[in-house]
Design an enzyme around this catalytic site. Sequence first.
Site, PDB file in Angstrom:
ATOM      1  N   TYR A  63      44.175  38.885  33.122  1.00  9.07           N
ATOM      2  CA  TYR A  63      45.088  39.077  33.464  1.00  9.07           C
ATOM      3  C   TYR A  63      46.532  39.104  33.042  1.00  9.07           C
ATOM      4  CZ  TYR A  63      41.144  39.188  37.068  1.00  9.07           C
ATOM      5  OH  TYR A  63      40.042  39.184  37.820  1.00  9.07           O
ATOM      6  N   HIS A  87      33.327  35.638  32.443  1.00  8.08           N
ATOM      7  CA  HIS A  87      34.179  37.612  33.426  1.00  8.08           C
ATOM      8  C   HIS A  87      32.827  37.814  33.619  1.00  8.08           C
ATOM      9  CE1 HIS A  87      38.226  39.116  34.377  1.00  8.08           C
ATOM     10  NE2 HIS A  87      37.360  39.706  35.126  1.00  8.08           N
ATOM     11  N   PRO A 133      37.166  44.072  47.849  1.00 10.71           N
ATOM     12  CA  PRO A 133      36.568  44.355  49.484  1.00 10.71           C
ATOM     13  C   PRO A 133      37.600  45.667  49.716  1.00 10.71           C
ATOM     14  CG  PRO A 133      38.214  42.078  49.547  1.00 10.71           C
ATOM     15  CD  PRO A 133      38.210  42.415  47.654  1.00 10.71           C
ATOM     16  N   LEU A 134      38.571  45.501  50.126  1.00  9.43           N
ATOM     17  CA  LEU A 134      39.362  46.951  49.939  1.00  9.43           C
ATOM     18  C   LEU A 134      38.976  47.899  49.376  1.00  9.43           C
ATOM     19  CD1 LEU A 134      42.196  44.729  51.894  1.00  9.43           C
ATOM     20  CD2 LEU A 134      40.219  45.682  52.630  1.00  9.43           C
ATOM     21  N   GLY A 135      38.014  47.873  48.354  1.00 15.02           N
ATOM     22  CA  GLY A 135      37.942  48.741  47.411  1.00 15.02           C
ATOM     23  C   GLY A 135      39.526  49.840  47.107  1.00 15.02           C
ATOM     24  N   GLY A 151      42.339  49.304  47.199  1.00 18.48           N
ATOM     25  CA  GLY A 151      43.464  49.340  48.322  1.00 18.48           C
ATOM     26  C   GLY A 151      43.244  50.680  49.479  1.00 18.48           C
ATOM     27  N   PHE A 152      41.893  51.235  48.836  1.00 23.96           N
ATOM     28  CA  PHE A 152      41.480  52.825  49.401  1.00 23.96           C
ATOM     29  C   PHE A 152      41.321  52.301  50.945  1.00 23.96           C
ATOM     30  CE2 PHE A 152      38.580  56.159  50.552  1.00 23.96           C
ATOM     31  CZ  PHE A 152      39.519  57.094  50.398  1.00 23.96           C
TER      32      PHE A 152
END
Length: 323
Positions: A56, A122, A202-204, A206-207
């Site tokens: 990252y 990874h 887990p929130l797609g 941000g979607f």
Amino acid sequence: MHVTSLGALEVSRIGFGAMGMSAFYTGAGRGDAESIRTIRRAVDLGVTHLDTAEVYGPYVNEELVGRALRGRRDEVVLATKFGLVSHTGRPGPDSTPASIRTAVDGSLRRLGTDHIDLYYQHRVDPDVPIEETVEALSELVAAGKVRHIGLSEASAATIRRAHAVHPVAAVQTEYSLWTRDPEVDVLPTLRELGIGLVPYAPLGHGFLTGRIRSLDGLDAADWRRTNPRFTGDNLTRNLRIVDEVREVAVDVGATPAQVALAWLLAQGDGIAPIPGTTRVDRLEENSAADGIRLAAEQIARLDDLTPASGDRHAAPDMAAIDR
């Protein structure tokens, strides 16, 4: 914050993924001071599970997390990853023992610690047998540089082979209301072997927060602009998912993000999602999902949602998962 177990490792049920502070998303790298405040606030709230990786940035995200944890290292379970950066000059991924030994020392230095609590491969390296990689990781455990080992985006068969060499504490993979793939083979295998699941995105991406209904507002370099689920007709088709989540959220008196996280937690023990954000208010919103309990009929309604339209990664990245 309640806790759960990843193998023999105890973590907060909701963790924190730091990737977006330094790479891939709109706003990455613009506000290290705010990012550090957010990480420290996470620890204040009882979020003990923090996730980063050497790739990252590369490297800058580990450095950022290390700065944020100065004086508080012993309060957290610190996870990072190796394998997408070669330290031997090989092209592509590199999980050779020589590269791993160099990688771990670099991560320890950047994170400002003498040990990594959870060290993940990874991506599975197709050119190095998983047994060879895990044997090298077991040597790091024996040396005290690593406490527990993990895999990311590995197939059920690879997980079994790895676990036979040295106990695997956790497997990280994408899992959410728009990515249900792990339910077929990976999650049952983890349950059988006593391995924890760490859902990333887990929130797609941000979607599932309900705040993204078009690509307007995303930086030109934002990774989502080329993601199949956010492009073409797929974005419009996928809005039906978040609209359903929003309706459940109204019934619960919560936000869509909190409902999406609460659904994941309702899938059973040993599941510890790592939502990410650069902002304190979003962190507080996500962390509060630990206190939300969905009714059986709400869980069933969410269970019945059709997963998202479109592959979850572009073709080259899809080729690197489930190996």
